[in-house]
Enzyme design. Structure first.
Site, PDB file in Angstrom:
ATOM      1  N   GLY A  86     -16.252 -22.177 -17.839  1.00  0.00           N
ATOM      2  CA  GLY A  86     -15.612 -22.950 -18.897  1.00  0.00           C
ATOM      3  C   GLY A  86     -14.778 -24.119 -18.411  1.00  0.00           C
ATOM      4  O   GLY A  86     -14.050 -24.724 -19.197  1.00  0.00           O
ATOM      5  N   GLU A 103     -17.787 -18.246 -12.886  1.00  0.00           N
ATOM      6  CA  GLU A 103     -19.127 -18.579 -13.382  1.00  0.00           C
ATOM      7  C   GLU A 103     -19.186 -19.981 -13.960  1.00  0.00           C
ATOM      8  O   GLU A 103     -19.389 -20.141 -15.164  1.00  0.00           O
ATOM      9  CB  GLU A 103     -19.516 -17.610 -14.499  1.00  0.00           C
ATOM     10  CG  GLU A 103     -19.281 -16.172 -14.185  1.00  0.00           C
ATOM     11  CD  GLU A 103     -19.500 -15.272 -15.386  1.00  0.00           C
ATOM     12  OE1 GLU A 103     -20.162 -14.244 -15.213  1.00  0.00           O
ATOM     13  OE2 GLU A 103     -19.027 -15.600 -16.490  1.00  0.00           O
ATOM     14  N   CYS A 110     -36.457 -36.827 -37.482  1.00  0.00           N
ATOM     15  CA  CYS A 110     -36.282 -36.966 -38.931  1.00  0.00           C
ATOM     16  C   CYS A 110     -35.111 -36.137 -39.433  1.00  0.00           C
ATOM     17  O   CYS A 110     -35.289 -35.138 -40.142  1.00  0.00           O
ATOM     18  CB  CYS A 110     -37.570 -36.569 -39.641  1.00  0.00           C
ATOM     19  SG  CYS A 110     -38.743 -37.895 -39.567  1.00  0.00           S
ATOM     20  N   GLU A 111     -33.929 -36.538 -39.042  1.00  0.00           N
ATOM     21  CA  GLU A 111     -32.671 -35.906 -39.447  1.00  0.00           C
ATOM     22  C   GLU A 111     -31.621 -37.009 -39.425  1.00  0.00           C
ATOM     23  O   GLU A 111     -31.470 -37.677 -38.399  1.00  0.00           O
ATOM     24  CB  GLU A 111     -32.221 -34.854 -38.414  1.00  0.00           C
ATOM     25  CG  GLU A 111     -32.958 -33.548 -38.431  1.00  0.00           C
ATOM     26  CD  GLU A 111     -32.622 -32.690 -39.630  1.00  0.00           C
ATOM     27  OE1 GLU A 111     -31.480 -32.774 -40.130  1.00  0.00           O
ATOM     28  OE2 GLU A 111     -33.513 -31.965 -40.081  1.00  0.00           O
ATOM     29  N   TYR A 126     -26.457 -28.157 -20.677  1.00  0.00           N
ATOM     30  CA  TYR A 126     -26.837 -27.879 -22.070  1.00  0.00           C
ATOM     31  C   TYR A 126     -27.549 -29.068 -22.714  1.00  0.00           C
ATOM     32  O   TYR A 126     -27.457 -29.275 -23.915  1.00  0.00           O
ATOM     33  CB  TYR A 126     -25.601 -27.452 -22.894  1.00  0.00           C
ATOM     34  CG  TYR A 126     -24.822 -26.355 -22.205  1.00  0.00           C
ATOM     35  CD1 TYR A 126     -25.345 -25.070 -22.131  1.00  0.00           C
ATOM     36  CD2 TYR A 126     -23.610 -26.611 -21.564  1.00  0.00           C
ATOM     37  CE1 TYR A 126     -24.665 -24.059 -21.457  1.00  0.00           C
ATOM     38  CE2 TYR A 126     -22.920 -25.598 -20.893  1.00  0.00           C
ATOM     39  CZ  TYR A 126     -23.457 -24.338 -20.848  1.00  0.00           C
ATOM     40  OH  TYR A 126     -22.791 -23.347 -20.170  1.00  0.00           O
TER      41      TYR A 126
HETATM   42  C1  LIG Z   1     -21.653 -20.070 -20.900  1.00  0.00           C
HETATM   43  C2  LIG Z   1     -20.989 -19.133 -20.003  1.00  0.00           C
HETATM   44  C3  LIG Z   1     -20.513 -19.582 -18.775  1.00  0.00           C
HETATM   45  C4  LIG Z   1     -20.549 -21.016 -18.344  1.00  0.00           C
HETATM   46  O1  LIG Z   1     -19.753 -21.800 -19.165  1.00  0.00           O
HETATM   47  P1  LIG Z   1     -19.488 -23.325 -18.785  1.00  0.00           P
HETATM   48  O2  LIG Z   1     -18.627 -23.820 -19.889  1.00  0.00           O
HETATM   49  O3  LIG Z   1     -20.807 -23.992 -18.743  1.00  0.00           O
HETATM   50  O4  LIG Z   1     -18.812 -23.339 -17.457  1.00  0.00           O
HETATM   51  C5  LIG Z   1     -19.966 -18.634 -17.921  1.00  0.00           C
HETATM   52  N1  LIG Z   1     -19.890 -17.333 -18.267  1.00  0.00           N
HETATM   53  C6  LIG Z   1     -20.348 -16.881 -19.457  1.00  0.00           C
HETATM   54  C7  LIG Z   1     -20.245 -15.450 -19.769  1.00  0.00           C
HETATM   55  C8  LIG Z   1     -20.900 -17.761 -20.364  1.00  0.00           C
HETATM   56  O5  LIG Z   1     -21.326 -17.302 -21.541  1.00  0.00           O
END
Ligand SMILES: *Cc1c(COP(=O)(O)O)cnc(C)c1O
Length: 439
Positions: free
Chosen positions: A248, A290, A361-362, A390
């Site tokens: 995140g 992560e 088409c939106e 993403y």
């Molecule tokens: C989506 C997600 C991430 C990665 O999030 P980012 O905002 O891309 O860093 C990490 N862990 C979990 C469980 C997620 O769902």
């Protein structure tokens, strides 16, 4: 447009990424085209890992591959020594086909199917991040069937809200993800796992949201979890070996975004985890993170060719490109903001503001509102920066538009890593209507 990573304006006055002229890339590979700055991905991967290496503790940096998964991308993650998060059989399949070491794969998701679980158990993945009680039943069955012990992390929702867009919040209590901490679900899950020989409980996980610009949320989440660890340690001597604090970490899409250097998040996490563990007089758990967006987001740029225009006097000047919500859903889905420039003449003065429309088409298929540009025309290539996370991952075939190609650029070299879809690809799974049966 802010120039991320190796992006510069070259001698011809064109936008160049990884030492490669983007105007040439657009010509050679066609548009829309995803271009990834490989050096920048490597740099980000190293920044996270180096922040951990300064401290004497065990860690894992797992790339959340949902941000952008492809064979080459997974191989790059492996080259950089990252672990890997996957959330589906398809992401697992991609990782295995890329030759990624199964023991460094972590399986997420709030509704893993029995089939996906079996596939992961057979592959021998590193751990399952268990989301709910039903999954625990499925895991137990799979463990017994294969005669294996499964390593687990428990996904908890600590009820900490990170400041970000509502749509992408996953950490608060009213969430479809994970076991709720406050109502006692986590404790119940821990106790049932500890009773089973087929499980090895590695520890706890939480992920408080996305595009986060502060360390406070991570610190609060860790403190909250530790307040429970204190209780569990006292009542049934449970202490986690691993604490996974999720991803995140925010990136700079537009100038209002003010992300911290990766090391700042890591320093804050290490500090709170060490302090809390010392207070409880327990071993400092391994810290796992992560990152998804922060590893690949600002490394991606999308190139489009300018097409039609519509000027409504005193209202707005629309400029359409040859892609849109089919290759980048985020503006339509989250009102995500991006910056852009004309890759073939980035230095020319902006005449006015133009709103960049997609070709789907939106009415909602708008990529950028009110972007200052020098009068664009149909020979121009529009570069939209920061599309690496993403973007391709959420691309789709709405309006039966083929998905774009993806190239990696590094040290003056370009390499095609995902081919552009063809019309033939679009109908690959289609079957013709049955002929009427004549009676
Ligand atoms: C989506 C997600 C991430 C990665 O999030 P980012 O905002 O891309 O860093 C990490 N862990 C979990 C469980 C997620 O769902």
């Amino acid at each position: 447009m802010y120039l991320h990573g190796t992006s510069t304006i070259n001698e011809e006055g064109h936008l160049s990424i990884g030492g490669v002229d983007t105007v040439k890339l657009a010509k050679n590979y066609g548009t829309p085209l995803y271009v990834y700055d490989v050096a920048l991905i490597r740099q980000r991967a190293r920044e996270f890992q180096e922040a951990f290496k300064k401290h004497n503790l065990n860690y894992q940096v797992a790339y959340a591959s949902k941000a952008f998964s492809s064979i080459a991308m997974i191989q790059l993650a492996e080259e950089e020594g990252l672990s890997l998060d996957i959330v589906s059989g398809g992401e697992l399949y991609t990782a295995l086909k890329a030759g990624f070491p199964a023991e460094r794969i972590h399986f997420h998701g709030n509704n893993k199917s029995a089939e996906e679980i079996n596939m992961a158990v057979e592959a021998g993945i590193g751990c399952f991040v268990v989301d709910n009680f039903y999954e625990l039943e499925l895991l137990e069955e799979a463990a017994e069937e294969h005669g294996k012990t499964l390593s687990l992390l428990l996904r908890t929702t600590p009820g900490v809200e990170a400041h970000t867009h509502d749509y992408i919040l996953t950490g608060q209590e009213d969430s479809k993800f994970g076991f709720d901490l406050n109502s006692g679900q986590v404790e119940k899950a821990i106790q049932s796992i500890l009773k089973k020989d087929c499980f090895n409980l590695l520890g706890l996980h939480c992920h408080i949201g996305s595009q986060i610009f502060e360390t406070t949320g991570f610190v609060m989440a860790a403190e909250k979890i530790f307040s429970y660890i204190k209780k569990w340690n006292e009542s049934f001597s449970y202490v986690p070996k691993v604490l996974n604090l999720g991803g995140g970490f925010g990136i700079r899409y537009v100038k209002e975004d003010d992300p911290l250097h990766p090391s700042r998040y890591i320093e804050a996490m290490i500090k709170v985890v060490k302090t809390q563990a010392e207070q409880l007089e327990i071993n400092v758990p391994e810290i796992w993170i992560e990152p998804g967006r922060s590893l690949v987001g600002d490394a991606g740029t999308t190139l489009y060719t300018i097409g039609s225009q519509k000027e409504i006097p005193n209202v707005r000047h629309y400029v359409a490109v040859d892609g849109g919500m089919s290759d980048n859903l985020r503006p339509a889905l989250y009102q995500a903001k991006y910056e852009g420039m004309l890759a073939n003449r980035p230095k020319e003065t902006a005449e006015e503001k133009f709103s960049i429309a997609g070709k789907c088409c939106e009415s909602g298929d708008m990529l950028i509102w009110d972007l200052p540009l020098p009068n664009p025309n149909h020979e121009d290539v529009l570069a939209v920066s920061c599309t690496g996370a993403y973007g391709y991952a959420m691309s789709n075939n709405y309006n039966r538009i083929p998905r774009p190609a993806v190239v990696f650029v590094e040290n003056g070299d370009a390499q095609l890593v995902i081919k552009r879809e063809t019309y033939e690809d679009l109908i690959r799974c289609d079957l013709p209507l049955k002929k009427p049966v004549v009676k």
